[in-house]
Design a protein around this motif. Structure first.
Motif, PDB file in Angstrom:
ATOM      1  N   MET A   1       0.840  -1.199   0.000  1.00  0.00           N
ATOM      2  CA  MET A   1       0.000   0.000   0.000  1.00  0.00           C
ATOM      3  C   MET A   1       0.871   1.243   0.000  1.00  0.00           C
ATOM      4  O   MET A   1       1.828   1.339   0.757  1.00  0.00           O
ATOM      5  CB  MET A   1      -0.895   0.024   1.244  1.00  0.00           C
ATOM      6  N   THR A   2       0.561   2.175  -0.880  1.00  0.00           N
ATOM      7  CA  THR A   2       1.272   3.447  -0.901  1.00  0.00           C
ATOM      8  C   THR A   2       0.608   4.423   0.062  1.00  0.00           C
ATOM      9  O   THR A   2      -0.602   4.634   0.012  1.00  0.00           O
ATOM     10  CB  THR A   2       1.277   4.051  -2.321  1.00  0.00           C
ATOM     11  N   GLU A  25      10.791   7.514  -1.602  1.00  0.00           N
ATOM     12  CA  GLU A  25      10.472   6.232  -0.976  1.00  0.00           C
ATOM     13  C   GLU A  25       9.425   5.481  -1.800  1.00  0.00           C
ATOM     14  O   GLU A  25       8.428   6.074  -2.233  1.00  0.00           O
ATOM     15  CB  GLU A  25       9.940   6.453   0.440  1.00  0.00           C
ATOM     16  N   PRO A  26       9.605   4.175  -2.002  1.00  0.00           N
ATOM     17  CA  PRO A  26       8.673   3.421  -2.852  1.00  0.00           C
ATOM     18  C   PRO A  26       7.268   3.277  -2.260  1.00  0.00           C
ATOM     19  O   PRO A  26       6.303   3.079  -3.011  1.00  0.00           O
ATOM     20  CB  PRO A  26       9.349   2.053  -2.984  1.00  0.00           C
ATOM     21  N   ASP A  27       7.151   3.380  -0.935  1.00  0.00           N
ATOM     22  CA  ASP A  27       5.846   3.181  -0.309  1.00  0.00           C
ATOM     23  C   ASP A  27       5.168   4.481   0.099  1.00  0.00           C
ATOM     24  O   ASP A  27       4.117   4.475   0.742  1.00  0.00           O
ATOM     25  CB  ASP A  27       5.972   2.273   0.920  1.00  0.00           C
ATOM     26  N   ARG A 118       5.169   6.628   8.623  1.00  0.00           N
ATOM     27  CA  ARG A 118       4.746   5.224   8.631  1.00  0.00           C
ATOM     28  C   ARG A 118       4.151   4.830   9.984  1.00  0.00           C
ATOM     29  O   ARG A 118       3.149   4.121  10.054  1.00  0.00           O
ATOM     30  CB  ARG A 118       5.939   4.329   8.291  1.00  0.00           C
TER      31      ARG A 118
END
Length: 219
Positions: A1-2, A25-27, A118
């Motif tokens: 999930m982004t 960042e990929p997420d 996060r």
């Protein structure tokens, strides 16, 4: 999930710096920007971010009022992290009371900013517990004098009270589980019960209420 992030700051350079850190960042993804708190409700309704990084001091509508509007008008508002220059800024405490889930200092290292985003999405830990203790020590007595000392904590079981004290120390569910010798799922259940009994939106709100009512004494 982004994880979708909305940046709110009246300084374009700060927004650009945060966007560069987050979009690498990929997420994580920055889905929008706003230069004032007055733009936030419309941006949130349109873009549906998971987290709002909210400058606490802005010229027209500050981060406190913008946070309060989000929580009052939206059924499922995003998490709000207020961003400030000084950790003892009285605006920070007001923003946390208004519903922000935590705060970041503008000098915070990039990796800590990413971790905070996060963490707040997953609701696993309280941000900067030492700073929140200091803010509570300064503002808590006035809140108690104003009559916020209701004995809601009588409704907590002994184990729920233990969990709340460890939440105030910034412990994660896994850390609480290890300290109390129970499973993380049991801790998750206790945390949910604590939030329900305190009518708190998240861990930060629960801890602030615990300080303001004298259930936890700073220091």
């Amino acid at each position: 999930m982004t994880i979708r992030v909305l940046l709110v700051d009246d300084e374009r350079l700060i927004r650009a710096g945060l966007a560069a850190i987050i979009d690498a960042e990929p997420d994580l993804a920055v889905v929008g920007e706003a230069g004032d708190g007055a733009e936030v409700p419309g941006q949130v309704s349109r873009l549906r971010p998971d987290v709002v990084l909210m400058d606490v001091r802005m010229p027209r509508l500050d981060g406190i009022q913008a946070t309060r509007r989000l929580l009052e008008t939206m059924a499922e508002p995003p998490r709000v992290l207020v961003v400030t220059t000084f950790e003892n800024d009285e605006y920070v405490y007001d923003a946390l009371k208004a519903g922000a889930s935590g705060f970041l200092l503008k000098r915070t290292r990039p990796e800590e900013i990413l971790q905070a985003i996060r963490m707040v999405v997953h609701g696993d830990s309280l941000l900067f517990p030492a700073a929140i203790r200091a803010l509570a020590a300064e503002h808590g007595p006035a809140a108690r004098a104003a009559g916020r000392g209701a004995r809601w904590h009588d409704r907590l079981t002994e184990r729920e009270a233990d969990v709340l004290r460890l939440m105030a120390k910034g412990r994660s569910n896994a850390e609480i589980a290890a300290e109390l010798f129970v499973s993380p799922q049991t801790v998750k259940t206790h945390v949910g019960n604590v939030l329900a009994k305190l009518q708190a939106r998240d861990r930060t709100q629960a801890v602030i209420l615990a300080y303001e009512t004298g259930f936890i004494v700073p220091g």
